[in-house]
Design a protein around this motif. Structure first.
Motif, short mmCIF file in Angstrom:
data_model
loop_
_atom_site.label_atom_id
_atom_site.label_comp_id
_atom_site.label_asym_id
_atom_site.label_seq_id
_atom_site.Cartn_x
_atom_site.Cartn_y
_atom_site.Cartn_z
N MET A 1 11.85 8.79 -6.91
CA MET A 1 12.26 7.49 -6.39
C MET A 1 13.45 6.99 -7.19
O MET A 1 13.50 7.11 -8.41
CB MET A 1 11.11 6.50 -6.44
N LEU A 2 14.42 6.44 -6.48
CA LEU A 2 15.63 5.91 -7.09
C LEU A 2 15.82 4.47 -6.67
O LEU A 2 15.36 4.06 -5.62
CB LEU A 2 16.86 6.70 -6.63
N SER A 3 16.54 3.72 -7.46
CA SER A 3 16.93 2.36 -7.09
C SER A 3 18.43 2.38 -6.87
O SER A 3 19.19 2.72 -7.77
CB SER A 3 16.57 1.39 -8.22
N ALA A 4 18.84 2.06 -5.68
CA ALA A 4 20.26 2.09 -5.35
C ALA A 4 20.82 0.67 -5.30
O ALA A 4 20.14 -0.25 -4.85
CB ALA A 4 20.46 2.78 -3.99
N PRO A 5 22.05 0.48 -5.74
CA PRO A 5 22.64 -0.86 -5.69
C PRO A 5 22.93 -1.26 -4.24
O PRO A 5 23.10 -0.42 -3.37
CB PRO A 5 23.94 -0.70 -6.48
N ASP A 6 23.00 -2.58 -4.02
CA ASP A 6 23.33 -3.09 -2.70
C ASP A 6 24.81 -2.94 -2.38
O ASP A 6 25.20 -2.79 -1.23
CB ASP A 6 22.95 -4.57 -2.59
N GLU A 7 25.63 -2.98 -3.43
CA GLU A 7 27.07 -2.96 -3.20
C GLU A 7 27.80 -2.48 -4.46
O GLU A 7 27.41 -2.84 -5.56
CB GLU A 7 27.52 -4.38 -2.84
N ALA B 1 4.47 10.11 -9.44
CA ALA B 1 3.75 10.50 -10.66
C ALA B 1 3.29 11.95 -10.60
O ALA B 1 3.25 12.64 -11.62
CB ALA B 1 2.56 9.58 -10.90
N ALA B 2 2.97 12.42 -9.40
CA ALA B 2 2.54 13.81 -9.22
C ALA B 2 3.73 14.77 -9.14
O ALA B 2 3.54 15.99 -9.07
CB ALA B 2 1.70 13.94 -7.95
N ARG C 1 0.84 -1.21 0.00
CA ARG C 1 0.00 0.00 0.00
C ARG C 1 0.87 1.25 0.00
O ARG C 1 0.61 2.20 -0.75
CB ARG C 1 -0.95 -0.01 1.21
N VAL C 2 1.90 1.26 0.85
CA VAL C 2 2.82 2.40 0.90
C VAL C 2 3.52 2.57 -0.44
O VAL C 2 3.65 3.68 -0.95
CB VAL C 2 3.82 2.25 2.06
N ARG C 3 3.95 1.46 -1.05
CA ARG C 3 4.60 1.52 -2.37
C ARG C 3 3.69 2.18 -3.39
O ARG C 3 4.11 3.06 -4.15
CB ARG C 3 4.98 0.11 -2.83
N ASP C 4 2.42 1.76 -3.42
CA ASP C 4 1.46 2.33 -4.38
C ASP C 4 1.30 3.83 -4.17
O ASP C 4 1.25 4.60 -5.14
CB ASP C 4 0.11 1.64 -4.27
N LEU C 5 1.22 4.26 -2.91
CA LEU C 5 1.07 5.70 -2.64
C LEU C 5 2.34 6.47 -2.97
O LEU C 5 2.26 7.60 -3.48
CB LEU C 5 0.65 5.92 -1.18
N LEU C 6 3.50 5.88 -2.72
CA LEU C 6 4.75 6.55 -3.10
C LEU C 6 4.85 6.69 -4.62
O LEU C 6 5.33 7.71 -5.12
CB LEU C 6 5.96 5.79 -2.55
N LEU C 7 4.39 5.69 -5.34
CA LEU C 7 4.39 5.79 -6.81
C LEU C 7 3.45 6.90 -7.28
O LEU C 7 3.74 7.59 -8.26
CB LEU C 7 4.00 4.45 -7.44
N GLN C 8 2.33 7.08 -6.57
CA GLN C 8 1.42 8.18 -6.92
C GLN C 8 2.09 9.53 -6.63
O GLN C 8 1.94 10.47 -7.43
CB GLN C 8 0.12 8.07 -6.12
N LEU C 9 2.81 9.61 -5.52
CA LEU C 9 3.54 10.85 -5.21
C LEU C 9 4.60 11.13 -6.27
O LEU C 9 4.82 12.27 -6.65
CB LEU C 9 4.19 10.77 -3.82
#
Length: 171
Positions: free
Chosen positions: A143-149, A137-138, A127-135
């Motif tokens: 949002m970024l994807s960071a590597p683990d290492e 989009a607005a 649910r939080v993921r869906d709302l963050l994606l809406q934020l």
């Protein structure tokens, strides 16, 4: 008790399905209704798998791969309750309290704690993921994807915990 297994059938009438109880079902809606009436998941029709594309299947997310109606209804009710409890206002407020980058899990944990929900009670993370994606989009957050290492200066490592494997990607 009659066993029910609903499978797609090749036919001239478009979407047709057959059940091992002998019922022929023309169209997806009658097949879903027959599945629900007999305790089967109406999304996967009791097969426990969802066909994503031709020749590629995964566990049915609606019934958690059980093929049963009870689990499907429980999951749907939990998602509906999460949508009711976890609002955009709550997530916006939690995000505003973080300075700098944050992890989705940090936001979800803060929401869960703030609402007094025990772990596993509701699908808070999705649910939080869906709302963050809406934020995103607005245009309110990025949002970024960071590597683990980092491996050296030209290689990053992303770990996939679901499959317990790691893959390297060149930069």
């Amino acid at each position: 008790m009659t066993k029910h297994a609903i499978t797609p059938q090749a036919g001239l009438l478009g979407d047709t399905f057959g059940c091992t109880c002998g019922v022929a079902l023309v169209g997806r809606m009658p097949a879903e209704l027959h599945a629900a009436e007999n305790g089967l998941c109406s999304a996967c029709l009791g097969s426990a798998e969802e066909e994503v594309t031709a020749g590629m299947a995964r566990r049915c997310p609606s019934c958690a791969g059980t093929g049963r109606r009870r689990e499907q209804v429980t999951w749907q009710l939990a998602h509906a309750e999460a949508e009711h409890l976890i609002t955009m206002t709550i997530v916006r407020g939690v995000v505003a309290g973080f300075e700098g980058p944050f992890r989705l899990s940090e936001i979800a944990d803060t929401v869960r704690t703030g609402l007094g929900l025990p772990a596993g009670r509701l699908p808070v993370g999705p649910r939080v993921r869906d709302l963050l994606l809406q934020l995103q989009a607005a245009g309110e957050i990025t949002m970024l994807s960071a590597p683990d290492e980092l491996i050296g200066t030209d290689m990053v490592l992303y770990r996939d915990p679901q499959w317990q494997r790691a893959r390297t990607l060149g930069i």
